[in-house]
Write a protein that holds these residues in place. Structure first.
Motif, mmCIF file in Angstrom:
data_model
loop_
_atom_site.group_PDB
_atom_site.id
_atom_site.type_symbol
_atom_site.label_atom_id
_atom_site.label_comp_id
_atom_site.label_asym_id
_atom_site.label_seq_id
_atom_site.Cartn_x
_atom_site.Cartn_y
_atom_site.Cartn_z
ATOM 1 N N GLU A 165 0.861 -1.197 0.000
ATOM 2 C CA GLU A 165 0.000 0.000 0.000
ATOM 3 C C GLU A 165 0.889 1.235 0.000
ATOM 4 O O GLU A 165 1.751 1.379 0.868
ATOM 5 C CB GLU A 165 -0.897 0.011 1.249
ATOM 6 N N ARG A 166 0.712 2.119 -0.962
ATOM 7 C CA ARG A 166 1.641 3.233 -1.102
ATOM 8 C C ARG A 166 0.964 4.607 -1.037
ATOM 9 O O ARG A 166 1.529 5.600 -1.486
ATOM 10 C CB ARG A 166 2.434 3.093 -2.418
ATOM 11 N N ASP A 167 -0.245 4.694 -0.477
ATOM 12 C CA ASP A 167 -0.819 6.039 -0.314
ATOM 13 C C ASP A 167 -0.188 6.697 0.917
ATOM 14 O O ASP A 167 0.446 6.036 1.738
ATOM 15 C CB ASP A 167 -2.351 5.964 -0.212
ATOM 16 N N ASP A 168 -0.383 8.005 1.038
ATOM 17 C CA ASP A 168 0.313 8.764 2.080
ATOM 18 C C ASP A 168 0.001 8.247 3.488
ATOM 19 O O ASP A 168 0.889 8.157 4.331
ATOM 20 C CB ASP A 168 -0.072 10.256 2.001
ATOM 21 N N ILE A 169 -1.271 7.923 3.725
ATOM 22 C CA ILE A 169 -1.640 7.493 5.092
ATOM 23 C C ILE A 169 -0.967 6.161 5.423
ATOM 24 O O ILE A 169 -0.412 5.983 6.505
ATOM 25 C CB ILE A 169 -3.183 7.383 5.240
ATOM 26 N N ALA A 170 -0.997 5.227 4.467
ATOM 27 C CA ALA A 170 -0.358 3.926 4.703
ATOM 28 C C ALA A 170 1.144 4.115 4.947
ATOM 29 O O ALA A 170 1.705 3.566 5.900
ATOM 30 C CB ALA A 170 -0.598 3.002 3.513
ATOM 31 N N LEU A 171 1.781 4.904 4.103
ATOM 32 C CA LEU A 171 3.235 5.069 4.234
ATOM 33 C C LEU A 171 3.608 5.754 5.545
ATOM 34 O O LEU A 171 4.540 5.325 6.237
ATOM 35 C CB LEU A 171 3.791 5.879 3.056
ATOM 36 N N SER A 172 2.872 6.802 5.917
ATOM 37 C CA SER A 172 3.254 7.487 7.153
ATOM 38 C C SER A 172 2.951 6.609 8.363
ATOM 39 O O SER A 172 3.705 6.577 9.331
ATOM 40 C CB SER A 172 2.605 8.872 7.262
ATOM 41 N N THR A 173 1.873 5.828 8.290
ATOM 42 C CA THR A 173 1.555 4.934 9.416
ATOM 43 C C THR A 173 2.651 3.879 9.577
ATOM 44 O O THR A 173 3.153 3.651 10.681
ATOM 45 C CB THR A 173 0.193 4.228 9.184
#
Ligand code: IPD
Length: 276
Positions: A165-173
């Motif tokens: 998963e590479r959306d911003d929320i997934a990456l920052s989490t």
């Protein structure tokens, strides 16, 4: 109580036959397609191996059902019923396979009444057959597996990864989870690129914790049983009961370590595997 040993032995023999397809393709140039994200890949070999696994097992057990990663990607509905069901990932670690990074596995779980009866994870390049049958222990080749006796979270090796998963929320989490764990501090954080083999490291005692968010049931159903049968605990990353469809998993060498680590792990929202 039904005995599924014959099915386990059949699964082990089918995996042994099929591994050659993966090994012979490993060093070759692959034709790669993207699925849900730039890090979610499929090759002809994934599709071919899944077809062979399903048709061989179906021939032997025509009444059984299947959940296969590539069949679902091709549009098949993912539905786990009470019927005997083989949950198949033909190549766990497809990105590794494409790059010849030497950790790729065939992962097969077998569930009846929605409960996993056995799990097989075959790590192809290093020829390691992990398997477990419910109530009968976990094994690597012929050797019984036991989790580490580690109870002190500061001395744990944690295996995890960023995932597909590479959306911003997934990456920052996912990255902030790693940061929090490093500051605990744990001894180390490692990533192998296959959820199935990574979780098996907890079963062998080489790692003390594995967690992931965003993977699918076929990535972790088999290795979850392998960890449990090696004496470890498997739960949701929020500390609740493990649910293979939830796309969250935490495996640990002990309940103490699991209880200490899960408050540091946050999850990002993802659609359940069986919600489609
Ligand atoms: C992937 C691997 C990877 C994990 C991803 C999975 P695949 O499975 O298990 O380690 O981080 O979330 O999707 O696509 O190689 O079968």
């Amino acid at each position: 109580m039904a005995d599924w040993t014959d099915c386990l032995n059949f699964g082990l023999s089918v995996v042994r036959q099929t591994k050659e397809i993966i090994l012979s393709a490993f060093d070759q140039q692959k034709s790669v397609k993207l699925k849900s994200s730039p890090a979610d890949l499929v090759t002809e070999t994934d599709q071919r191996v899944e077809k062979i696994l399903i048709s061989t097992i179906q021939n032997q057990y025509p009444e059984h059902r299947f959940i296969g990663e590539e069949s679902v990607a091709a549009g098949e509905r993912l539905q786990l019923t009470e019927s005997p069901t083989w949950i198949i990932d033909p190549i766990d670690g497809t990105v590794n396979f494409v790059h010849r990074f030497p950790f790729v596995a065939i992962s097969i779980a077998f569930a009846v009444n929605k409960q996993t009866e056995f799990g097989i994870v075959y790590s192809c390049v290093d020829d390691k057959m992990f398997y477990a049958q419910r109530g009968r222990g976990a094994f690597l080749n012929q050797t019984q597996l036991h989790v580490s006796a580690q109870e002190d979270v500061d001395q744990c090796v944690v295996v995890t990864e960023i995932g597909a998963e590479r959306d911003d929320i997934a990456l920052s989490t996912m990255t902030s989870n790693i940061l929090r764990l490093l500051k605990l501090p744990v001894h180390g954080v490692r990533a192998l690129g296959t959820a199935a083999v990574s979780m098996c490291q907890v079963a062998t005692g080489a790692a003390d914790i594995y967690y992931h968010i965003g993977m699918h049931c076929w990535d972790i159903a088999a290795s979850a049983l392998i960890v449990q049968e090696a004496g470890g605990v498997v739960m949701d990353t929020d500390g609740s009961e493990f649910d293979m469809m939830s796309r969250r998993v935490l495996a640990a060498s002990s309940a103490t370590v699991a209880g200490r680590i899960y408050p540091f792990i946050r999850a990002f929202p993802c659609q359940r595997d069986d919600d489609g």
